[in-house]
Write a protein that holds these residues in place. Structure first.
Motif, short mmCIF file in Angstrom:
data_model
loop_
_atom_site.label_atom_id
_atom_site.label_comp_id
_atom_site.label_asym_id
_atom_site.label_seq_id
_atom_site.Cartn_x
_atom_site.Cartn_y
_atom_site.Cartn_z
N THR A 18 1.07 -1.00 0.26
CA THR A 18 0.11 -0.06 -0.36
C THR A 18 0.98 0.92 0.72
OG1 THR A 18 -0.16 -0.01 2.81
CG2 THR A 18 -2.06 -1.47 1.03
N ILE A 19 1.89 1.23 0.92
CA ILE A 19 3.49 2.17 0.70
C ILE A 19 3.45 2.40 -0.66
CG2 ILE A 19 4.80 3.20 1.77
CD1 ILE A 19 4.40 1.35 4.09
N VAL A 20 4.33 1.40 -1.35
CA VAL A 20 4.78 1.73 -2.81
C VAL A 20 4.24 1.48 -3.71
CG1 VAL A 20 7.18 1.15 -1.36
CG2 VAL A 20 5.74 -0.58 -2.87
N ASP A 21 2.73 1.05 -3.19
CA ASP A 21 1.94 0.66 -4.77
C ASP A 21 2.60 0.03 -5.79
OD1 ASP A 21 -0.76 1.86 -6.11
OD2 ASP A 21 0.56 3.02 -7.48
N LEU A 22 2.61 -0.82 -5.91
CA LEU A 22 2.99 -2.37 -6.58
C LEU A 22 2.05 -4.02 -6.20
CD1 LEU A 22 6.87 -2.40 -6.80
CD2 LEU A 22 5.39 -1.64 -8.31
N PRO A 23 1.59 -4.50 -6.98
CA PRO A 23 1.04 -5.43 -6.57
C PRO A 23 1.57 -6.46 -5.41
CG PRO A 23 1.27 -5.14 -9.58
CD PRO A 23 2.40 -4.12 -8.53
N MET A 24 0.33 -6.54 -4.40
CA MET A 24 0.42 -7.54 -3.72
C MET A 24 1.44 -7.93 -3.30
SD MET A 24 -2.54 -8.83 -0.97
CE MET A 24 -2.87 -7.22 -0.71
N SER A 25 1.13 -9.69 -4.39
CA SER A 25 1.55 -10.53 -5.17
C SER A 25 3.55 -10.81 -5.76
CB SER A 25 0.93 -11.71 -6.03
OG SER A 25 0.55 -10.46 -6.74
N PHE A 26 2.74 -10.29 -5.87
CA PHE A 26 5.23 -9.49 -6.33
C PHE A 26 5.79 -9.07 -5.27
CE2 PHE A 26 7.54 -5.81 -8.32
CZ PHE A 26 7.79 -6.58 -8.97
N LEU A 27 5.36 -7.79 -4.73
CA LEU A 27 6.21 -7.21 -3.41
C LEU A 27 6.37 -8.36 -2.62
CD1 LEU A 27 4.99 -3.83 -2.53
CD2 LEU A 27 7.42 -4.92 -3.05
N ALA A 28 5.42 -9.52 -2.07
CA ALA A 28 5.57 -11.02 -1.54
C ALA A 28 6.10 -11.70 -1.96
CB ALA A 28 3.86 -11.78 -1.16
N ALA A 29 6.18 -11.85 -3.37
CA ALA A 29 7.21 -12.92 -3.74
C ALA A 29 8.38 -12.43 -3.60
CB ALA A 29 6.49 -13.23 -5.58
N LEU A 30 8.79 -11.09 -4.52
CA LEU A 30 9.80 -10.31 -4.15
C LEU A 30 10.95 -10.32 -2.45
CD1 LEU A 30 10.77 -8.51 -7.12
CD2 LEU A 30 10.48 -6.18 -5.03
N GLY A 31 9.68 -10.10 -1.14
CA GLY A 31 10.58 -9.97 -0.61
C GLY A 31 10.61 -11.82 0.05
N LEU A 32 9.91 -12.33 -0.23
CA LEU A 32 10.35 -13.61 -0.35
C LEU A 32 11.37 -14.31 -0.35
CD1 LEU A 32 8.29 -16.89 -0.30
CD2 LEU A 32 10.53 -17.00 -1.77
N ILE A 33 11.70 -14.06 -1.99
CA ILE A 33 12.90 -14.68 -2.22
C ILE A 33 14.02 -13.71 -1.99
CG2 ILE A 33 14.70 -14.34 -4.61
CD1 ILE A 33 12.60 -16.50 -4.51
N ALA A 34 14.24 -11.84 -1.64
CA ALA A 34 15.21 -10.97 -0.65
C ALA A 34 15.24 -11.64 -0.04
CB ALA A 34 14.66 -9.26 -1.44
#
Length: 434
Positions: free
Chosen positions: A343-359
């Motif tokens: 909600t802060i960076v205005d990117l899709p939820m599932s995309f950010l969750a996936a990005l966080g998981l890997i990073a």
């Protein structure tokens, strides 16, 4: 004549590596299947019986007793403590220690205890140690006595990781990348690749295990703003993994000193702390593996500080002597932080969750190549350019910290880091503090 002999020796060695990898893959794949199935079953039992959490201190006593009385083995006049977990495996790869055959069964049982009674942990630790234990057993066959021990251990690590996460290509590289920063032993590629693929096939094809699937619903359009946002959140994911590693190591060092390295006392008190934290929060969402909330973070909003709660629960669990893996908890932390940030960076939820998981996993494990390959396998190649950037940024900003203090730093991550070659993460952290 010499050329013919050279090719003959090459194909003999290649055949030996393939046979070696296949044997390790078959045995490790089968043991990992039962590890996953029993973990799933015990996780369901715990969720249906909330009162089991109150037995976690008792589980800590049992686990501590096992490690104190049966976990230490003298081999070649060197003490090998299986309580050092993945660090012992890494030391064995570097020739400093040896992996006792009993390491696999002990971590197998210890992981079951931790999961059943509600400790916050994952599966990768048990998979890696089981793989290394099996590899150490296979090394005793006369046919393999000329192969380097480190190649055996790397193959076992690859088989364990590939089978545990359903990612054979990732597993092959992880086995070579885990033990050291800035150096890959490509000589081990064939046995690692073979062991990982065979282990994966045995787990999924022969035994029919179904791994979890996470779906990215949408990928943002490429733009300068999008890439800047990805860089920004990747810095946060890298810092998250570094903070977790530091906290977990700090708790371990403090409790070892406080209880004079008495594993029973450490784990008993750790169990009490986890029970207390669970009662204060009023939910068991952060006990066990946390797969439900991890999957939820790709679909709907989760509590905004879920990542912090999981970080504390896992650091206390593993820092006080319980056993298991740290990959799944890092997946959880990164995915739920990404969920919070959407909600802060205005990117899709599932995309950010996936990005966080890997990073987050990349920053903690210090395995950028394996983490990128994991993203490609786990998310079917979607968002390739974003995951590549996320892995690099998280790897750099996590600094010379990580899950395993025994990891060697063959090349500093950047010239900005004044660290001598061959230093371990543990020594690098000590010198930084001093």
């Amino acid at each position: 004549m010499k050329i013919g002999r050279k090719y003959r020796n090459f194909f003999l060695l290649l055949s030996q590596w393939i046979i070696l990898g296949s044997i390790i893959g078959v045995v490790v794949g089968s043991t990992i299947h039962f590890l996953l199935e029993i973990n799933d079953y015990l996780g369901e039992v715990r969720m249906k019986r909330d009162w089991l959490i109150f037995l976690l201190p008792l589980g800590g006593l049992i686990l501590g007793y096992i490690y104190m009385n049966y976990g230490k083995v003298f081999l070649n006049n060197t003490l090998n403590d299986t309580a050092k977990l993945n660090n012992l495996v890494i030391d064995a790869v570097h020739g400093k220690k040896e992996v006792p055959l009993r390491m696999g069964p002990i971590v197998y049982f210890g992981t079951f205890l931790t999961v059943l009674f509600g400790g916050s942990t994952g599966r990768e630790g048990a998979a890696v140690q089981m793989g290394a234990s099996v590899a150490a057993a296979v090394k005793k066959f006369p046919i393999f006595n000329k192969v380097e021990t480190k190649i055996f251990l790397m193959s076992g690590i690859s088989a364990g990781f590939g089978a545990a996460f359903g990612a054979p290509i990732t597993g092959a590289v992880f086995g070579m990348e885990m033990s050291a920063l800035g150096k890959l032993k490509f000589e081990a590629l064939v046995p690692c690749l073979t062991a990982s693929f065979v282990g994966h096939f045995i787990t999924t094809g022969a035994w029919g295990h179904k791994h979890e699937h996470f779906i990215i619903e949408s990928i943002p359009d490429a733009s300068v703003i999008t890439f800047l946002k990805v860089i920004l959140v990747s810095i946060l994911f890298g810092l998250l993994s570094a903070f977790y590693s530091q906290l977990r190591h700090g708790i371990e060092a403090f409790t070892e000193k406080l209880f004079n390295k008495n594993h029973m006392k450490r784990a008993f008190v750790g169990g009490i702390i986890i029970v207390g934290l669970t009662l204060v929060i009023g939910t068991q969402d952060y006990n066990g593996r946390g797969l439900e909330m991890l999957e939820q973070s790709f679909k709907e909003e989760v509590p905004p500080f879920a990542f912090l709660a999981k970080l504390i629960f896992t650091a206390v669990t593993l820092g006080t002597g319980f056993v298991g893996g740290e990959a799944l908890p890092l997946f959880f932390m990164g995915a739920t932080l990404g969920n919070t940030l959407h909600t802060i960076v205005d990117l899709p939820m599932s995309f950010l969750a996936a990005l966080g998981l890997i990073a987050a996993f990349c920053g903690g494990a210090n395995t950028p190549i394996a983490a990128f390959l994991l993203a490609m396998q786990m998310f079917d190649g979607k968002g390739l350019e974003y995951f590549f950037i996320a892995c690099i940024i998280s790897f750099l900003f996590s600094g010379h910290h990580g899950l395993w203090p025994s990891q060697k730093i063959y090349e500093p991550k950047s010239r900005l880091y004044q660290i001598p070659q061959g230093e371990t993460i543990k020594n690098a952290e000590k010198k930084k503090k001093s």
